[in-house]
Design a protein around this motif. Structure first.
Motif, short mmCIF file in Angstrom:
data_model
loop_
_atom_site.label_atom_id
_atom_site.label_comp_id
_atom_site.label_asym_id
_atom_site.label_seq_id
_atom_site.Cartn_x
_atom_site.Cartn_y
_atom_site.Cartn_z
N LEU A 108 63.21 36.79 58.37
CA LEU A 108 64.20 37.41 57.50
C LEU A 108 64.57 36.43 56.41
O LEU A 108 64.95 35.29 56.68
CB LEU A 108 65.44 37.78 58.33
CG LEU A 108 66.54 38.56 57.61
CD1 LEU A 108 66.07 39.97 57.27
CD2 LEU A 108 67.79 38.61 58.49
N HIS A 109 64.46 36.85 55.15
CA HIS A 109 64.78 35.96 54.04
C HIS A 109 65.93 36.52 53.22
O HIS A 109 66.15 37.73 53.17
CB HIS A 109 63.55 35.69 53.15
CG HIS A 109 62.97 36.92 52.54
ND1 HIS A 109 63.39 37.40 51.32
CD2 HIS A 109 62.00 37.75 52.97
CE1 HIS A 109 62.70 38.50 51.04
NE2 HIS A 109 61.86 38.72 52.02
N ASP A 110 66.66 35.61 52.59
CA ASP A 110 67.85 36.02 51.83
C ASP A 110 67.55 36.24 50.35
O ASP A 110 68.45 36.53 49.57
CB ASP A 110 68.98 35.01 52.01
CG ASP A 110 68.69 33.65 51.41
OD1 ASP A 110 67.61 33.44 50.83
OD2 ASP A 110 69.57 32.77 51.53
N GLY A 111 66.30 36.07 49.94
CA GLY A 111 65.94 36.23 48.53
C GLY A 111 66.29 35.03 47.68
O GLY A 111 66.05 35.01 46.48
N TYR A 165 56.76 39.91 61.22
CA TYR A 165 57.08 40.78 60.10
C TYR A 165 58.07 40.05 59.20
O TYR A 165 58.88 39.26 59.67
CB TYR A 165 57.74 42.07 60.58
CG TYR A 165 56.84 43.01 61.32
CD1 TYR A 165 56.32 44.14 60.68
CD2 TYR A 165 56.50 42.80 62.65
CE1 TYR A 165 55.50 45.03 61.35
CE2 TYR A 165 55.68 43.69 63.33
CZ TYR A 165 55.19 44.79 62.68
OH TYR A 165 54.36 45.67 63.35
N THR A 166 58.03 40.36 57.91
CA THR A 166 59.04 39.85 56.99
C THR A 166 59.91 41.00 56.51
O THR A 166 59.50 42.16 56.51
CB THR A 166 58.42 39.15 55.76
OG1 THR A 166 57.63 40.09 55.05
CG2 THR A 166 57.58 37.95 56.17
N CYS A 167 61.11 40.65 56.10
CA CYS A 167 62.06 41.63 55.57
C CYS A 167 63.13 40.85 54.81
O CYS A 167 63.46 39.73 55.17
CB CYS A 167 62.69 42.41 56.72
SG CYS A 167 63.73 43.78 56.21
N SER A 168 63.66 41.47 53.77
CA SER A 168 64.76 40.81 53.05
C SER A 168 66.08 41.25 53.67
O SER A 168 66.23 42.36 54.15
CB SER A 168 64.71 41.14 51.56
OG SER A 168 64.86 42.51 51.35
#
Length: 133
Positions: free
Chosen positions: A8-11, A86-89
């Protein structure tokens, strides 16, 4: 055994990591949050359930991007683990370590310095191989 995990990334260049509770297998090590895929679930459904249980975060399965996988070598255990990452913002909603341990936001270079289980090390190395802080 199929396991799913979330990057999970915060952008803004930070990624969420979860520190496992001391009393669990790999206790005290940092990992991408996630868990086992149950027999009635596909991987995306399992990840949505696991992240809700672990972090209190509701994910939209349509926004999950398959990223990479890591697997144990045959013979390491009776049923070797395969982790699907998996990735997701992150949209900014509240989250917490609901099953114990702690969570933290880290840059890719900081994640690569964390103590992690072997498969999470492989996932992080692959995910961040071209990343720069």
């Amino acid at each position: 055994m199929c396991v799913v995990a979330l990057a999970l990334h915060d952008g803004k260049g930070h990624w969420l990591m979860h520190r496992r509770p001391e009393e669990k297998h790999h206790g005290g090590l940092w990992e991408f949050p996630g868990g086992k895929v149950e027999s009635r679930e596909n991987p995306a459904q399992a990840l949505v359930r696991e992240i809700s249980e672990e972090l209190g975060l509701t994910l939209d399965p349509r926004k999950l991007e398959p990223c990479r996988f890591a697997q144990e070598e045959p013979g390491e255990r009776e049923s070797p683990i395969v982790i699907l990452l998996y990735t997701c913002s992150w949209g900014g909603s509240a989250l917490a370590a609901l099953e114990g341990g702690e969570i933290g936001w880290f840059t890719p270079s900081a994640i690569l310095e964390l103590d992690m289980p072997p498969l999470d090390i492989a996932l992080a190395a692959g995910l961040f191989e071209k990343a720069s802080d």
